[in-house]
Scaffold this active site. Sequence first.
Site, PDB file in Angstrom:
ATOM      1  N   GLU A 195       0.867  -4.853  -5.534  1.00  0.00           N
ATOM      2  CA  GLU A 195      -0.242  -4.316  -6.703  1.00  0.00           C
ATOM      3  C   GLU A 195      -0.485  -3.988  -5.681  1.00  0.00           C
ATOM      4  O   GLU A 195      -1.486  -3.632  -5.925  1.00  0.00           O
ATOM      5  CB  GLU A 195      -0.671  -5.618  -7.055  1.00  0.00           C
ATOM      6  CG  GLU A 195      -1.880  -6.494  -5.983  1.00  0.00           C
ATOM      7  CD  GLU A 195      -0.436  -7.379  -5.475  1.00  0.00           C
ATOM      8  OE1 GLU A 195      -1.622  -8.654  -4.448  1.00  0.00           O
ATOM      9  OE2 GLU A 195       0.641  -8.148  -5.452  1.00  0.00           O
ATOM     10  N   ASP A 224      -5.429  -2.557  -4.040  1.00  0.00           N
ATOM     11  CA  ASP A 224      -4.944  -3.118  -4.387  1.00  0.00           C
ATOM     12  C   ASP A 224      -5.528  -3.995  -5.322  1.00  0.00           C
ATOM     13  O   ASP A 224      -7.062  -3.717  -5.276  1.00  0.00           O
ATOM     14  CB  ASP A 224      -3.947  -3.928  -3.959  1.00  0.00           C
ATOM     15  CG  ASP A 224      -5.282  -5.217  -2.858  1.00  0.00           C
ATOM     16  OD1 ASP A 224      -5.826  -5.082  -3.140  1.00  0.00           O
ATOM     17  OD2 ASP A 224      -4.069  -5.670  -1.718  1.00  0.00           O
TER      18      ASP A 224
END
Length: 713
Positions: free
Chosen positions: A489, A446
């Site tokens: 994300e 991420d």
Amino acid sequence: MKNHWGGWSLQTKLSSCIIAVSLFIMATASLWFYDAVKNLRHAERIAEINACAEPFFNAIEALSFERGRSNVVLAAEAPISEQNREFIRGRRIQADSYLLMGEERLRRIDAALAERLLAEYKQFQLLQNQLDKQIQLPLAQRNPVIREEWIRQSTDFIFFIRDIIDSMGRRERTLGVFDIYHQFQLNCVEFRLFSGYSASVLTAAIANGQPLSPEDHREYLESRAKADYLWQQIHNDSADFNDPILEETLLRVYHKYYQVYRPMQTEILSQLLLKAVPKESGERLAAHSVPAFDSIFDLIAAINRETRTYVEQMTHKADFDFRIALSQFLLTFFFVAFFLIYFRTRLFAPLGRIVEGLQNILNGQQISGLETDVQRGDEIGLLARGTLALQEKVSEERRLLQLHERLATTDRLTGLFNREMLNQRLENMLAHADRYREPLSMILFDLDHFKTVNDTWGHPVGDEVLVQTAQTVKSVIRGADLLIRFGGEEFLILMPNTMEAGAVAAAEKIRGRLAETSHPSAGIVTASFGIAERATGEEFADWYKAADDALYQAKKTGRNCTVCHGSLRSSITPLRLQWVPEWNSGHPEIDAQHRLLIEMANEYFNVALNPQAKSDGALSLLTNLRRELATHFDFEERILEQIGYPKVEEHRRIHRELLRKAATLNESYQSGEVKLSSFVSFLVDDVVVGHMLQEDQLYYPLTREKFGSQHLI
């Protein structure tokens, strides 16, 4: 019902046809009578062929035992024993009797082939006479050529008999039950010949009092492989018979040969490759070989009984058909003629076009050829019009379904697959990896400080960062890799047929590319990576947790780094290779050179991934690394030649290719065509993972055996 023919329903037309055809039903007897006569003659010829083949199968059994035992006697140091003399003599008498019986029956089928058999058999008897003289002598006084000629000519003669059986079967080839039985018998014969020859090679080596030579070992492996292939074919074909007696015989062959005799054979082989084994081992092996190989011929006899039963049933049926054919002669003739003319033009051809149209609908293709059929007023016309209407409806539904599936499995922002696609693909990927024992790795990453990006620049800028990140990662990974936007994300990559080290290299490449990408507003946004290689049978939840734990450790370490969950765990940035005991080859100098190359590679990684590194220092390290690679490759090749590694030339070619690639990268770097990070992929993928951890592993059993296991820890 309408009174004109074109308006009648299809059912009415079919009824009228049946009534009309019934008037000519007696015509059918013409074909039935012809088939009955043909089938009767066919059955008689098959019975004659089968009766001729039976003694030849028995002759092959006797000749196979004579071939194997004689080969063992010729390899033994002492003259032939009385026991072996009686064994060979008994088998030879059996072979003579069966060959004469088979030749007499063959002469009624093919006189020329029978004459050729007699000529070949006379030549073989001359060889038997030479054999009888040689086996009376000690090994030192025997002519070594006789043994080679005996194996070659006896094998050729057995296969000549096998070819005679095959050629007779081809005379009445019908692709029916008899052909299946006949081919099954031939497969059993070849299985016996190859399995017997491999056994003979071992027994002969034992009798000779010498370790098994490489040439004999190769012949043994080739014969056993051919026998195993034939056994698999026999096992598969036996399913077509559904015969309990045959199944029981197959199980008996499997037990006596594969469960009793073959393990003993393998045990003695492992000893015989290193040294001579006691002759008692050969006697024990020979004692178990007779019931094992007799069981194979029991299998041939069982299928021969099935063949006789089938031939008798076929003859009975042909006789029955012959007796009733005359009464239905005219019926068959006119029924077939009318069926071909009317039903083909008015029913089958239109239905065929309609079915083809439906198939086109299933395949997403356009329909053509129904222009005439849709004009008909009967059921065919209705079906044709319905088919065209169905095409319009299915086309629209297919378009809507594709749109729905695409929206359901694709992340709208980034265009990447979402969790729904992961759920659809995951089960097949895991099953494939387990079935074929292929590695499967997961990269979970991420974006670092992504909340800060959203809070500082706003969500539209954050969305732009996510889109650019997706495009960057897609440009780096392979086509076979599955890239998923897992949430927010966080992204997930499944990498088929990839070990953890390969996933590390891919993650580092992605991490480096992201670290070099500057977004218009947010600037550089780095990422942290967690990697886990899946164990066979591991559930996805456990596998994902391992990668998630590694990602957490990467975040905890300081972000913008890669952490592995497995034995090759790397929790620092940049990537560092760490020596593990499994990489030891057993040769101290090779292992020392491997360790040195890895340390030099690690030193170069630190420079290559350091933005402030000077090019002169990088070039110096690369030059040293290339020099050490060349020195190591030269030394390794000499060691492989010394221990007799069979793939040394292939290994040398790989070495030259790696040196050439290193030189090309060096030139490209100096000319500014590639960056320093290009060497990371070369060192990890090509040198360490591709060569040291794969190609070099192939010769480790030899070096460990040759130089001992004291260096493996």
